[in-house]
Design a protein around this motif. Structure first.
Motif, short mmCIF file in Angstrom:
data_model
loop_
_atom_site.label_atom_id
_atom_site.label_comp_id
_atom_site.label_asym_id
_atom_site.label_seq_id
_atom_site.Cartn_x
_atom_site.Cartn_y
_atom_site.Cartn_z
N ILE A 113 -67.80 37.02 -1.44
CA ILE A 113 -66.90 37.41 -0.11
C ILE A 113 -67.52 38.03 0.99
CG2 ILE A 113 -65.17 38.77 0.38
CD1 ILE A 113 -63.79 38.19 -2.23
N GLY A 114 -67.48 37.53 2.14
CA GLY A 114 -67.92 37.99 3.33
C GLY A 114 -69.41 37.25 3.86
N LYS A 115 -69.97 36.49 2.91
CA LYS A 115 -71.22 36.15 3.32
C LYS A 115 -71.19 34.85 3.87
CE LYS A 115 -73.30 39.27 1.74
NZ LYS A 115 -73.74 40.47 2.66
N GLU B 269 -64.38 40.34 14.12
CA GLU B 269 -63.40 39.32 13.39
C GLU B 269 -64.02 39.30 11.91
OE1 GLU B 269 -62.82 35.42 15.29
OE2 GLU B 269 -63.60 34.62 13.51
N GLY C 273 -68.60 33.67 6.39
CA GLY C 273 -67.48 33.81 7.45
C GLY C 273 -67.94 34.02 8.77
N ARG C 274 -68.97 34.66 9.03
CA ARG C 274 -69.48 34.62 10.38
C ARG C 274 -69.86 33.48 10.96
NH1 ARG C 274 -72.95 39.66 11.96
NH2 ARG C 274 -73.83 39.26 9.80
N ARG D 153 -67.47 30.86 11.46
CA ARG D 153 -66.67 31.12 12.73
C ARG D 153 -67.51 30.59 13.88
NH1 ARG D 153 -63.08 30.49 15.84
NH2 ARG D 153 -62.24 32.19 17.16
N ILE D 154 -68.97 30.96 13.94
CA ILE D 154 -69.83 30.67 15.03
C ILE D 154 -69.83 28.85 14.95
CG2 ILE D 154 -72.20 30.77 15.90
CD1 ILE D 154 -72.27 33.49 14.67
N VAL E 213 -61.88 43.95 2.41
CA VAL E 213 -63.54 43.28 2.37
C VAL E 213 -64.41 43.95 3.86
CG1 VAL E 213 -62.69 41.40 4.06
CG2 VAL E 213 -64.82 41.01 3.18
N HIS E 214 -65.50 44.19 3.68
CA HIS E 214 -66.31 44.91 4.76
C HIS E 214 -66.54 44.00 5.86
CE1 HIS E 214 -68.86 47.83 6.46
NE2 HIS E 214 -68.47 48.63 5.32
N ASN F 262 -65.67 33.43 -1.66
CA ASN F 262 -64.76 32.99 -0.39
C ASN F 262 -65.52 31.72 0.31
OD1 ASN F 262 -65.08 33.83 3.12
ND2 ASN F 262 -62.95 33.37 2.02
N TRP G 56 -59.52 24.81 10.51
CA TRP G 56 -60.41 25.95 9.57
C TRP G 56 -59.54 26.51 8.23
CZ3 TRP G 56 -59.00 31.56 8.88
CH2 TRP G 56 -60.12 32.30 8.31
N ASP H 239 -70.22 42.25 7.92
CA ASP H 239 -70.55 40.39 8.00
C ASP H 239 -69.74 39.82 8.92
OD1 ASP H 239 -72.76 40.68 6.13
OD2 ASP H 239 -71.24 40.67 4.51
N GLY H 240 -68.81 40.54 9.80
CA GLY H 240 -68.02 39.74 10.77
C GLY H 240 -68.52 39.42 11.84
N LEU H 241 -68.14 38.75 12.93
CA LEU H 241 -68.51 38.25 14.14
C LEU H 241 -68.16 39.12 15.25
CD1 LEU H 241 -70.08 36.14 15.80
CD2 LEU H 241 -67.76 34.85 15.98
N GLN I 276 -60.54 35.88 9.25
CA GLN I 276 -60.44 35.72 10.79
C GLN I 276 -59.57 36.64 11.14
OE1 GLN I 276 -60.61 31.60 12.35
NE2 GLN I 276 -62.59 31.36 11.25
N PRO J 225 -64.87 38.50 8.57
CA PRO J 225 -65.48 37.28 7.77
C PRO J 225 -64.67 36.69 6.59
CG PRO J 225 -66.38 39.13 6.71
CD PRO J 225 -65.49 39.67 7.80
N MET J 226 -63.67 37.10 6.16
CA MET J 226 -63.21 36.61 5.09
C MET J 226 -61.78 35.66 5.75
SD MET J 226 -61.74 38.57 1.82
CE MET J 226 -61.16 37.64 0.29
N TRP K 172 -59.47 28.40 4.32
CA TRP K 172 -60.32 29.06 3.11
C TRP K 172 -59.69 29.19 1.89
CZ3 TRP K 172 -56.74 32.12 5.91
CH2 TRP K 172 -55.82 32.93 5.05
N SER L 144 -67.40 27.01 14.21
CA SER L 144 -66.01 26.59 14.84
C SER L 144 -66.43 26.61 16.40
CB SER L 144 -64.98 27.33 14.52
OG SER L 144 -64.71 27.20 13.30
N ASP M 27 -59.95 31.59 -1.64
CA ASP M 27 -60.68 32.64 -2.45
C ASP M 27 -60.52 32.65 -4.14
OD1 ASP M 27 -61.11 33.95 0.11
OD2 ASP M 27 -59.17 35.02 -0.21
N LYS N 238 -80.34 34.07 13.33
CA LYS N 238 -78.90 34.01 13.49
C LYS N 238 -78.31 33.11 14.29
CE LYS N 238 -78.58 39.05 12.99
NZ LYS N 238 -77.95 40.29 14.01
N GLN O 124 -65.13 28.74 2.61
CA GLN O 124 -64.76 28.22 4.21
C GLN O 124 -64.75 27.02 4.55
OE1 GLN O 124 -64.67 31.38 7.18
NE2 GLN O 124 -64.46 32.93 5.71
#
Lengths: 105, 409
Positions: free
Chosen positions: B371-373, A64, B375-376, B379-380, A51-52, B328, B319, A55-57, A69, A66-67, B321, B382, B323, B402, B330
């Motif tokens: 996938i990937g859309k 981190e 997560g960030r 996480r924020i 996964v790329h 994905n 937390w 899009d992570g934090l 953590q 995004p999939m 997830w 949380s 798939d 953001k 979460q």
């Protein structure tokens, strides 16, 4: 050190602080980060699953995934938190005339 | 002082506890007793990458035997059948006796089984461990029409994997939505659409009346008298904490082993962590039992610290997830205590998140996307939940703004 290895990524204002951009070159993909003390670069794909990380934090010098953590230190590439256990490859970065370059092997 | 520390249960909570104890205590003996003859391994890939042949069994171990050897952590494959808390002893089926000064119980949870009146016990498959995953993978290669009983995480992940292996898949769920125990309906419906788009059949609100074996195939009779023909049945209908060993002891049980925020049970020097523990969460001010990767890991680490004498409260915001196909999903926090719901995004390609707020603070959120859309943002979320931040709802609801602007440093 050959000059050809330095690849231009973009201008320094293309990345916000504590953020990243994705950079694709040939068949590889990278993440280029702006942290409080400068620019850094790593591989773009998480070492855990494909996964790329774009899009992570980004926070406190860490990226981190995004999939799931998984967390990596951006400067050293060290895998800091599972499920990631394999380190992320890092690349040298330089800034010249407000342009960011990364050195790809 | 040198202690004997026994960890009963060789899963994720157990191995993370063991390594954390060793970080803080170089002298004590640490021994993990595991029922499976395997070093602790990751379970999430079993229903996904393992079935899809993208990961092999040897890719699943958390740590190699060298890591355990270097840290002087023993692992023994043994089944315990009696516990004497008063004299601090565990008794194995082969008459081995293990004495402990501190005990961590990390026995995990086990699958609920379908109750069927006819003798089809061996015909219904379940997936929790590597052996079961191997069996399913082997048998399913010769099957075409597969029925999954239970529309929870595990059932849907298997449904997604088998669909990708070109199988015809039917999912039967007793409730009026998928993943109804913890996932909001809005998100569950988006996931359901994706399954349908990939050709899976989803049947909601139906109970199974009877399963009949016909040669090598089965007929499943539902409570509306409809009949499903299938050649393989997998059930994923929830799990229960593995506590049978403690049922006639003084250990306080209530939907698992009751622990406080320090992973301590009702018996001195006995701790519990992971799926088996019904623990007190100081942030939510209530007890809860969680079955997730992150919880097993963090709770194990917290138990390890407390066993080693580093008094540590467990405050992780939940937390998890799942798939499925290219999605994905979460979840963070808890989504059942709220006075307001805020939606962020409406296109699964960019991610859709529902925030559950109480008194203008986030208690939990659930999102799904390619996938990937999500997560960030999850996480924020949380972090915002943990810091008990009063949030700007305009930012929450506008995907162009953001979320990290909301974090106060």
């Amino acid at each position: 050190m050959s000059e050809e290895n330095w690849i231009e990524v973009g201008s320094t204002d293309s990345i916000e602080e504590e953020d990243l951009i994705r950079f694709d070159h040939q068949d590889k993909t990278f993440c280029v980060y702006k942290l409080t003390d400068g620019f850094y670069a790593t591989d773009g794909i998480c070492t855990h699953e494909a996964v790329h990380l774009e899009d992570g934090l980004v926070m406190d010098d860490e990226i981190e995934c995004p999939m799931h953590q998984g967390i990596f230190n951006i400067k050293s590439g060290e895998a800091l938190s599972p499920p990631a256990c394999e380190d992320l490859k890092t690349y040298p970065v330089k800034v010249d005339n407000d342009k960011i370059f990364i050195k790809i092997d | 002082m040198k202690n004997n520390i026994i960890i009963l249960g060789g899963g994720q909570a157990g191995i993370y506890a063991a390594r954390e104890i060793r970080q803080n205590d170089s002298k004590s003996n640490i021994k993990i007793l595991g029922e499976e003859n395997l070093l602790p391994y990751e379970r999430p890939p079993l229903s996904k990458d393992f079935l899809l042949d993208k990961k092999k069994a040897e890719d699943l171990y958390f740590h190699s035997s060298d890591v355990l050897k270097n840290e002087n952590i023993e692992f023994e494959n043994i089944s315990i059948n009696k516990v004497d808390f008063e004299n601090k002893k565990l008794f194995a089926k082969n008459d081995n006796v293990y004495s402990y000064d501190s005990l961590l119980i990390s026995t995990g949870s086990e699958n609920k089984k379908l109750t069927l009146d006819n003798n089809l016990k061996n015909d219904i498959y379940y997936l929790r461990n590597l052996e079961e995953a191997k069996k399913i993978k082997e048998i399913v290669s010769n099957k075409n029409k597969i029925t999954i009983i239970g529309g929870g995480f595990i059932g849907l992940e298997i449904a997604s994997s088998l669909s990708q292996l070109q199988k015809k898949v039917i999912v039967i769920e007793i409730g009026n939505q998928l993943m109804g125990r913890i996932i909001p309906k809005q998100i569950a419906d988006l996931v359901q659409n994706t399954h349908i788009e990939h050709g899976n059949e989803i049947i909601l609100n139906k109970q199974i009346e009877k399963i009949t074996k016909k040669n090598d195939d089965y007929e499943i009779l539902l409570n509306d008298n409809s009949l499903i023909e299938t050649d393989f049945i997998i059930a994923g209908i929830g799990s229960t904490p593995t506590v049978k060993l403690f049922e006639n002891t003084n250990l306080k049980l209530d939907n698992g082993i009751v622990t406080n925020q320090f992973c301590e049970t009702s018996i001195k020097d006995v701790y519990a962590a992971g799926d088996v523990s019904n623990f007190y969460h100081p942030f939510y001010e209530r007890n809860m039992r969680l079955e997730s990767y992150q919880h097993a890991q963090n709770h194990g680490i917290c138990a390890g610290k407390n066993i080693a004498g580093v008094k540590t409260e467990y405050t992780s915001i939940p937390w998890m997830w799942s798939d499925q196909f290219n999605l994905n999903l979460q979840l963070t926090g808890i989504c059942d205590e709220y006075d307001e719901i805020i939606e962020r995004g409406n296109d699964i390609n960019n991610g859709v998140i529902y925030f559950f707020l109480k008194n203008n603070k986030i208690r939990g959120a659930c999102g799904v996307g390619i996938i990937g859309k999500v997560g960030r943002d999850i996480r924020i979320t949380s972090k915002l939940t943990e810091k008990d931040t009063i949030v700007d709802k305009q930012i929450l609801s506008d995907q162009n703004l953001k979320l990290n602007k909301l974090i106060q440093k």
